[in-house]
Design an enzyme around this catalytic site. Structure first.
Site, short mmCIF file in Angstrom:
data_model
loop_
_atom_site.label_atom_id
_atom_site.label_comp_id
_atom_site.label_asym_id
_atom_site.label_seq_id
_atom_site.Cartn_x
_atom_site.Cartn_y
_atom_site.Cartn_z
N HIS A 10 -50.25 34.60 18.85
CA HIS A 10 -50.70 34.74 17.46
C HIS A 10 -51.86 35.73 17.31
CE1 HIS A 10 -47.96 31.56 16.73
NE2 HIS A 10 -48.67 30.66 17.36
N CYS A 42 -45.48 25.66 17.61
CA CYS A 42 -45.49 24.50 16.71
C CYS A 42 -44.07 24.13 16.26
CB CYS A 42 -46.36 24.77 15.50
SG CYS A 42 -45.90 26.25 14.58
#
Length: 455
Positions: A10, A42
């Site tokens: 990320h 996630c």
């Protein structure tokens, strides 16, 4: 300007996108151990549960996309040495074992984190898996297809989401954690108890307050041994937590005790021209007014953006974080921001709290739902430092509102008088955010009166 970026999930992905836009002439070298970028870990539980049919959908950027922009993507490359003083690094091609030296002008460390793996005997048995990256996701999905008894170790966000996914896939599931309740670091007990009840009603076996001491099996795991029991297992997924992946920079950069790199508000480390972003570093917590390790993808994205903007000169300061997060388990919609009472105590912040539990719409409405909302505030200043919500309906966005309040040092008095609309389809004449703050004010008024009566 030669820019080296270590890691491309990320923080790294976001940093690269911004560098390309902000500095068109920059030469960018990216070093990534894996063969992919931007994996949304996630979504692993969603993939295990079949909500996401193909784990390859859990990416939002690609290597060809970056290469088309002129970025040199050194995939399957492990940075094995880095001299931040002389701006040199060594990277090993994991496919060929070749080692090459690189120089840079600016370095962004986005090396992320890695699952905590205690030295448990038998941890090297087949079907004892970690849960972090794309390869882990594929292995969990593959091996769970032929597994019946699944044990998840660790009752944090990833652990409980996997438990739900395995249970809905018809597995016999046991959840083990050394704490006495699930999600202990994120929510207070009145918010975790309903979820534990839902697990138990669906046959999930909770083994809380237990520590794993050994895995047993002949080649493949067959049993999990704890300090309080023994449990059959065809598959074990370890979700104990994460630690910063920063050993490469030991004794070179300032770090917290857990290895999280210390950065200033511009994401600059203790060494000039070296920046850090994402799960590898600490971040300023607006609730405690201290730096802390809060590994969240949302934090990583912001930090990657800020690091890129400040490469040439400091122009964009990080606003701090509240550690805001959300979770959906079965019919429970849960979100939190800032501090719980227990975390506040550990951080040395003296707090009070109130809980609002009411139907969110007027009673004359034909359909309704109960909302349970907790507000945590600093004792002396009345500054809001945390909030949690749970409901069968979705009120998670209310926590985003309180997150903004914490970032701006909002007090309970200010929240009580904030202008929120009223419409019977959506709320009561006194919005639940106003109501919980008014309840906090009333509590403080009673305490003041009681103190006055004693003098």
């Amino acid at each position: 300007m030669k820019v080296a970026v270590i890691g491309c999930t990320h923080a790294g992905t976001t940093a690269i996108k911004n560098i390309v836009e902000l500095y068109p002439d920059a030469e960018i070298d990216v070093f990534e151990r894996n063969d992919n970028v931007s994996f949304l870990s996630c979504g692993i539980a969603l993939s295990v549960g079949g909500v996401v049919k193909n784990p390859e959908e859990l990416f939002y950027a690609s290597v060809p996309q970056f290469e088309s922009l002129g970025v040199r993507m050194n995939m399957n490359h492990d940075v094995i040495a880095c001299d931040v003083t002389n701006k040199q690094l060594q990277a090993k091609d994991l496919r060929t074992a070749n080692i090459k030296n690189y120089s840079y002008d600016k370095l962004i460390i986005a090396s992320g984190s890695w699952p905590i793996t205690p030295p448990i005997p038998g941890a090297d048995l087949e079907n004892v898996l970690l849960c972090k990256n794309y390869d882990h996701a594929k292995e969990i999905i593959k091996r769970s297809a032929t597994s019946r008894n699944v044990v998840v170790v660790g009752a944090g966000y990833i652990g409980v989401e996997l438990v739900e996914a395995f249970e809905e896939n018809g597995k016999n599931v046991r959840l083990i954690d050394s704490e006495e309740r699930i999600l202990n670091r994120y929510l207070d007990d009145i918010f975790t108890s309903p979820v534990e009840t839902s697990f138990e009603q669906r046959g999930v076996q909770l083994a809380l307050g237990q520590t794993v001491s050994e895995f047993e099996g002949e080649g493949t795991v067959e049993k999990v041994i704890t300090d309080k029991g023994e449990y059959q297992a065809d598959l074990v997924v370890m979700c104990i937590g994460f630690r910063p992946n920063t050993s490469l920079f030991n004794n070179q950069l300032d770090m917290l005790s857990n290895g999280a790199i210390v950065v200033d508000e511009y994401m600059q480390t203790s060494v000039k021209d070296v920046y850090a972003a994402g799960d590898c570093c600490a971040i300023y917590n607006n609730a405690t007014k201290q730096s802390a390790y809060i590994p969240l993808s949302t934090n990583a994205v912001r930090m990657g953006t800020i690091a890129a903007h400040n490469l040439v000169c400091p122009v964009m300061a990080h606003p701090g974080t509240q550690g805001t997060s959300g979770l959906k388990l079965y019919h429970h919609n849960i979100a939190s921001t800032g501090l719980t009472e227990s975390v506040a105590s550990l951080a040395g912040v003296a707090v009070e709290s109130v809980v609002l539990k009411e139907n969110y719409r007027p009673e004359f409405m034909p359909e309704n739902a109960e909302i349970q909302l907790k507000l945590v505030y600093e004792l002396n200043t009345h500054r809001i430092v945390g909030a949690q919500v749970i409901s069968d309906a979705d009120f998670t966005q209310a926590i985003n509102t309180i997150s903004v309040g914490i970032a701006n040092n909002m007090t309970i008095e200010q929240l009580a008088l904030t202008d929120f609309f009223f419409q019977p389809h959506y709320n009561n004449p006194v919005n639940y955010l106003n109501e919980v703050a008014l309840k906090a004010m009333a509590k403080e008024t009673r305490k003041t009166k009681q103190a006055a009566a004693l003098t």
